[in-house]
Design a protein around this motif. Structure first.
Motif, PDB file in Angstrom:
ATOM      1  N   TRP A 340       0.804  -1.229   0.000  1.00 15.70           N
ATOM      2  CA  TRP A 340       0.000   0.000   0.000  1.00 15.70           C
ATOM      3  C   TRP A 340       0.834   1.275   0.000  1.00 15.70           C
ATOM      4  O   TRP A 340       0.287   2.370  -0.128  1.00 15.70           O
ATOM      5  CB  TRP A 340      -0.938  -0.008   1.205  1.00 15.70           C
ATOM      6  CG  TRP A 340      -1.947  -1.126   1.159  1.00 15.70           C
ATOM      7  CD1 TRP A 340      -2.517  -1.675   0.042  1.00 15.70           C
ATOM      8  CD2 TRP A 340      -2.494  -1.839   2.273  1.00 15.70           C
ATOM      9  NE1 TRP A 340      -3.399  -2.673   0.392  1.00 15.70           N
ATOM     10  CE2 TRP A 340      -3.401  -2.804   1.763  1.00 15.70           C
ATOM     11  CE3 TRP A 340      -2.332  -1.761   3.658  1.00 15.70           C
ATOM     12  CZ2 TRP A 340      -4.129  -3.668   2.575  1.00 15.70           C
ATOM     13  CZ3 TRP A 340      -3.053  -2.619   4.474  1.00 15.70           C
ATOM     14  CH2 TRP A 340      -3.937  -3.561   3.934  1.00 15.70           C
ATOM     15  N   VAL A 341       2.145   1.170   0.133  1.00 17.20           N
ATOM     16  CA  VAL A 341       3.022   2.347   0.055  1.00 17.20           C
ATOM     17  C   VAL A 341       3.596   2.420  -1.358  1.00 17.20           C
ATOM     18  O   VAL A 341       4.189   1.457  -1.845  1.00 17.20           O
ATOM     19  CB  VAL A 341       4.161   2.251   1.085  1.00 17.20           C
ATOM     20  CG1 VAL A 341       5.170   3.377   0.866  1.00 17.20           C
ATOM     21  CG2 VAL A 341       3.601   2.299   2.508  1.00 17.20           C
ATOM     22  N   VAL A 342       3.409   3.573  -1.996  1.00 19.94           N
ATOM     23  CA  VAL A 342       3.867   3.756  -3.372  1.00 19.94           C
ATOM     24  C   VAL A 342       4.832   4.936  -3.432  1.00 19.94           C
ATOM     25  O   VAL A 342       4.436   6.079  -3.156  1.00 19.94           O
ATOM     26  CB  VAL A 342       2.685   4.019  -4.330  1.00 19.94           C
ATOM     27  CG1 VAL A 342       3.179   4.214  -5.755  1.00 19.94           C
ATOM     28  CG2 VAL A 342       1.674   2.879  -4.257  1.00 19.94           C
ATOM     29  N   PRO A 343       6.106   4.730  -3.770  1.00 19.44           N
ATOM     30  CA  PRO A 343       7.044   5.853  -3.899  1.00 19.44           C
ATOM     31  C   PRO A 343       6.697   6.705  -5.125  1.00 19.44           C
ATOM     32  O   PRO A 343       6.322   6.176  -6.178  1.00 19.44           O
ATOM     33  CB  PRO A 343       8.397   5.156  -4.090  1.00 19.44           C
ATOM     34  CG  PRO A 343       8.184   3.728  -3.700  1.00 19.44           C
ATOM     35  CD  PRO A 343       6.755   3.425  -3.975  1.00 19.44           C
ATOM     36  N   ASN A 344       6.820   8.011  -4.970  1.00 20.28           N
ATOM     37  CA  ASN A 344       6.577   8.941  -6.071  1.00 20.28           C
ATOM     38  C   ASN A 344       7.884   9.568  -6.540  1.00 20.28           C
ATOM     39  O   ASN A 344       8.869   9.601  -5.803  1.00 20.28           O
ATOM     40  CB  ASN A 344       5.601  10.042  -5.638  1.00 20.28           C
ATOM     41  CG  ASN A 344       4.248   9.484  -5.239  1.00 20.28           C
ATOM     42  OD1 ASN A 344       3.717   8.586  -5.905  1.00 20.28           O
ATOM     43  ND2 ASN A 344       3.684   9.999  -4.155  1.00 20.28           N
ATOM     44  N   ASN A 345       7.877  10.080  -7.756  1.00 17.76           N
ATOM     45  CA  ASN A 345       9.099  10.646  -8.347  1.00 17.76           C
ATOM     46  C   ASN A 345       9.618  11.868  -7.603  1.00 17.76           C
ATOM     47  O   ASN A 345      10.797  12.194  -7.682  1.00 17.76           O
ATOM     48  CB  ASN A 345       8.854  10.996  -9.818  1.00 17.76           C
ATOM     49  CG  ASN A 345       8.670   9.767 -10.686  1.00 17.76           C
ATOM     50  OD1 ASN A 345       9.170   8.687 -10.350  1.00 17.76           O
ATOM     51  ND2 ASN A 345       7.957   9.912 -11.789  1.00 17.76           N
ATOM     52  N   ASP A 346       8.728  12.573  -6.889  1.00 18.85           N
ATOM     53  CA  ASP A 346       9.164  13.779  -6.176  1.00 18.85           C
ATOM     54  C   ASP A 346       9.688  13.482  -4.776  1.00 18.85           C
ATOM     55  O   ASP A 346       9.979  14.386  -3.999  1.00 18.85           O
ATOM     56  CB  ASP A 346       8.016  14.791  -6.097  1.00 18.85           C
ATOM     57  CG  ASP A 346       6.815  14.275  -5.308  1.00 18.85           C
ATOM     58  OD1 ASP A 346       6.849  13.105  -4.868  1.00 18.85           O
ATOM     59  OD2 ASP A 346       5.841  15.034  -5.153  1.00 18.85           O
ATOM     60  N   GLY A 347       9.811  12.207  -4.438  1.00 20.40           N
ATOM     61  CA  GLY A 347      10.317  11.827  -3.123  1.00 20.40           C
ATOM     62  C   GLY A 347       9.239  11.568  -2.091  1.00 20.40           C
ATOM     63  O   GLY A 347       9.539  11.097  -0.994  1.00 20.40           O
ATOM     64  N   THR A 348       7.998  11.897  -2.425  1.00 19.96           N
ATOM     65  CA  THR A 348       6.910  11.603  -1.507  1.00 19.96           C
ATOM     66  C   THR A 348       6.462  10.158  -1.688  1.00 19.96           C
ATOM     67  O   THR A 348       6.910   9.458  -2.603  1.00 19.96           O
ATOM     68  CB  THR A 348       5.707  12.532  -1.752  1.00 19.96           C
ATOM     69  OG1 THR A 348       5.162  12.269  -3.053  1.00 19.96           O
ATOM     70  CG2 THR A 348       6.104  13.990  -1.627  1.00 19.96           C
ATOM     71  N   MET A 349       5.570   9.724  -0.811  1.00 19.21           N
ATOM     72  CA  MET A 349       4.930   8.420  -0.957  1.00 19.21           C
ATOM     73  C   MET A 349       3.423   8.615  -1.045  1.00 19.21           C
ATOM     74  O   MET A 349       2.872   9.600  -0.546  1.00 19.21           O
ATOM     75  CB  MET A 349       5.246   7.499   0.214  1.00 19.21           C
ATOM     76  CG  MET A 349       4.859   8.056   1.579  1.00 19.21           C
ATOM     77  SD  MET A 349       4.454   6.791   2.825  1.00 19.21           S
ATOM     78  CE  MET A 349       2.764   6.357   2.350  1.00 19.21           C
ATOM     79  N   SER A 350       2.771   7.680  -1.686  1.00 17.25           N
ATOM     80  CA  SER A 350       1.315   7.652  -1.712  1.00 17.25           C
ATOM     81  C   SER A 350       0.823   6.438  -0.932  1.00 17.25           C
ATOM     82  O   SER A 350       1.554   5.452  -0.759  1.00 17.25           O
ATOM     83  CB  SER A 350       0.799   7.605  -3.153  1.00 17.25           C
ATOM     84  OG  SER A 350       1.000   8.846  -3.802  1.00 17.25           O
ATOM     85  N   TRP A 351      -0.413   6.520  -0.494  1.00 16.44           N
ATOM     86  CA  TRP A 351      -1.016   5.481   0.338  1.00 16.44           C
ATOM     87  C   TRP A 351      -2.280   4.962  -0.343  1.00 16.44           C
ATOM     88  O   TRP A 351      -3.140   5.743  -0.746  1.00 16.44           O
ATOM     89  CB  TRP A 351      -1.348   6.048   1.716  1.00 16.44           C
ATOM     90  CG  TRP A 351      -2.023   5.088   2.632  1.00 16.44           C
ATOM     91  CD1 TRP A 351      -3.334   5.090   3.013  1.00 16.44           C
ATOM     92  CD2 TRP A 351      -1.421   3.973   3.302  1.00 16.44           C
ATOM     93  NE1 TRP A 351      -3.588   4.049   3.872  1.00 16.44           N
ATOM     94  CE2 TRP A 351      -2.430   3.342   4.067  1.00 16.44           C
ATOM     95  CE3 TRP A 351      -0.131   3.447   3.327  1.00 16.44           C
ATOM     96  CZ2 TRP A 351      -2.188   2.215   4.844  1.00 16.44           C
ATOM     97  CZ3 TRP A 351       0.119   2.323   4.095  1.00 16.44           C
ATOM     98  CH2 TRP A 351      -0.895   1.719   4.855  1.00 16.44           C
ATOM     99  N   MET A 352      -2.386   3.656  -0.471  1.00 16.77           N
ATOM    100  CA  MET A 352      -3.450   3.036  -1.242  1.00 16.77           C
ATOM    101  C   MET A 352      -4.465   2.301  -0.363  1.00 16.77           C
ATOM    102  O   MET A 352      -4.224   2.034   0.804  1.00 16.77           O
ATOM    103  CB  MET A 352      -2.858   2.027  -2.230  1.00 16.77           C
ATOM    104  CG  MET A 352      -1.937   2.614  -3.283  1.00 16.77           C
ATOM    105  SD  MET A 352      -1.204   1.314  -4.320  1.00 16.77           S
ATOM    106  CE  MET A 352      -2.678   0.555  -5.022  1.00 16.77           C
TER     107      MET A 352
END
Length: 395
Positions: A340-352
């Motif tokens: 459920w943790v998704v790394p993003n290109n800007d260094g943030t993470m997303s939550w699913m």
């Protein structure tokens, strides 16, 4: 050309996370901040009193106390200032006469800021919420209604929304009020008694149904105690988090409050452990219907359970002699970060995989729960992940 320049200029003004922190708690919190989540404003920049923001700010407070990073404190204060006028009046769509417990979950933020800054407006704002409880509608047994619009209904959600604040306010400003302590104790006990699944129930888990209708007039109300038909993971997650947070805040003179919440916690914790999916270690959206078509593993409830279980063991509120409760929480947490943790290109993470809503305004059926929208970066789930990560990282 002008539009492109404007977009670039605007982007430069936004906070970003430059590198992936080692701590998932920090990473999740920083990502939420970078997106402007939980700051007392809605998507259009208007002031908003939101329980989700209160939940996120609770996690930021813990991070600030752990790391000393003033960014977290400043973000909490900015969020509070967006919904509190200088005279302490609460705005941002807060309506006293709606008698909803949800907005009150921002109250612990006001109490925390008052302790830190001594600014009177925060105490005044907290007192506005406390005054709502004086006239808030109740069932014949004394349970707060979840909202005025939900006649005679008590929901598990409301314990987290209302009674974490009620406890924090009483402990801070009215610690010798035995009547208040007795009332808070009753809120937990009444909810437990009226929603507990019995051994004769279909798909028995021994856990708690989402809510109950004391008047037995709701379309979903059972004939015996008026409870709703399913165990919804996030409602139970709210209640579990309230148990451990209130146990931690309850002072020695709070009467039967701490013994009561600890007794309930010790009843529910092993049952939650046992209700996890054996293969993945996480929990179904509708816990009473494991494996049923359209049911799925839901992220917010899962990490709420992780937080509550690990905190309960760490503070010795529950015994774990064979380590099975900690092992279950660790297994669930590892599934969460892997899925459920998704790394993003800007260094943030997303939550699913956080379900957007769960309500008893309809029929409370399995079909209702599984047909609600599943959101990306839903703050209810992200904030709970911050809390779960803090506990996991203390192991």
């Amino acid at each position: 050309m002008f539009l492109s320049s404007l977009v670039v200029s605007f982007a430069l003004l936004l906070p970003t996370v430059q590198a992936r922190p080692k701590s998932y708690a920090v990473w999740a919190a920083d990502s939420g901040i970078a997106r402007g989540q939980g700051n007392g404003l809605d998507a259009n920049g208007a002031a908003l009193v939101s329980y989700e923001h209160g939940e996120f700010q609770w996690g930021l407070r813990l991070l600030y106390e752990l790391t000393g990073n003033k960014t977290y404190f400043n973000y909490i204060q900015t969020g509070a200032n967006n919904i509190v006028f200088p005279n302490g009046t609460v705005h941002g769509k807060y309506n006293f006469t709606a008698y909803s417990l949800d907005p009150i979950r921002t109250g612990p933020t006001f109490i925390y800021l008052y302790k830190k800054t001594s600014q009177a407006k925060y105490k005044t704002a907290a007192s506005v919420f406390r005054s709502q409880l004086n006239s808030h509608p109740r069932t014949g047994e004394g349970q707060f209604w979840h909202k005025l619009m939900y006649f005679n209904q008590g929901w598990l959600d409301g314990i987290y929304m209302g009674d974490v604040f009620y406890t924090a306010y009483t402990a801070t400003f009215d610690a010798n009020n035995a009547t208040a302590w007795s009332d808070i104790t009753a809120q937990f006990q009444l909810m437990f008694d009226n929603t507990l699944q019995t051994s004769t129930a279909p798909n028995d888990t021994g856990l708690l149904y989402h809510g109950y209708d004391f008047s037995h007039t709701a379309v979903w109300a059972s004939p015996d105690r008026g409870h709703s038909p399913e165990v919804w993971d996030r409602a139970l997650g709210w209640y579990m988090m309230a148990l451990v947070d209130v146990a931690e805040m309850a002072p020695a003179n709070s009467g039967q409050l701490k013994p009561t919440v600890l007794r309930i916690l010790n009843d529910l914790a092993p049952k939650i452990r046992d209700a996890a999916d054996p293969k993945t270690g996480v929990w179904w959206l509708v816990i009473t219907q494991p494996g049923r078509a359209k049911n799925y593993f839901e992220s917010s409830g899962t990490v709420m359970f992780v937080y509550a279980l690990l905190k309960a063991v760490r503070l010795r509120y529950i015994a774990d002699p064979d380590g099975s409760i900690v092992a279950a929480a660790k297994k669930a947490y590892k599934y969460a970060i892997a899925n459920w943790v998704v790394p993003n290109n800007d260094g943030t993470m997303s939550w699913m995989n956080t379900v957007s809503v769960g309500s008893l305004s309809g029929d409370g059926s399995f079909d209702y729960y599984v047909n609600q929208t599943v959101d990306l970066n839903d703050l209810k789930g992200l904030a709970a992940f911050v809390l779960a990560s803090l506990e996991f990282e203390k192991l």
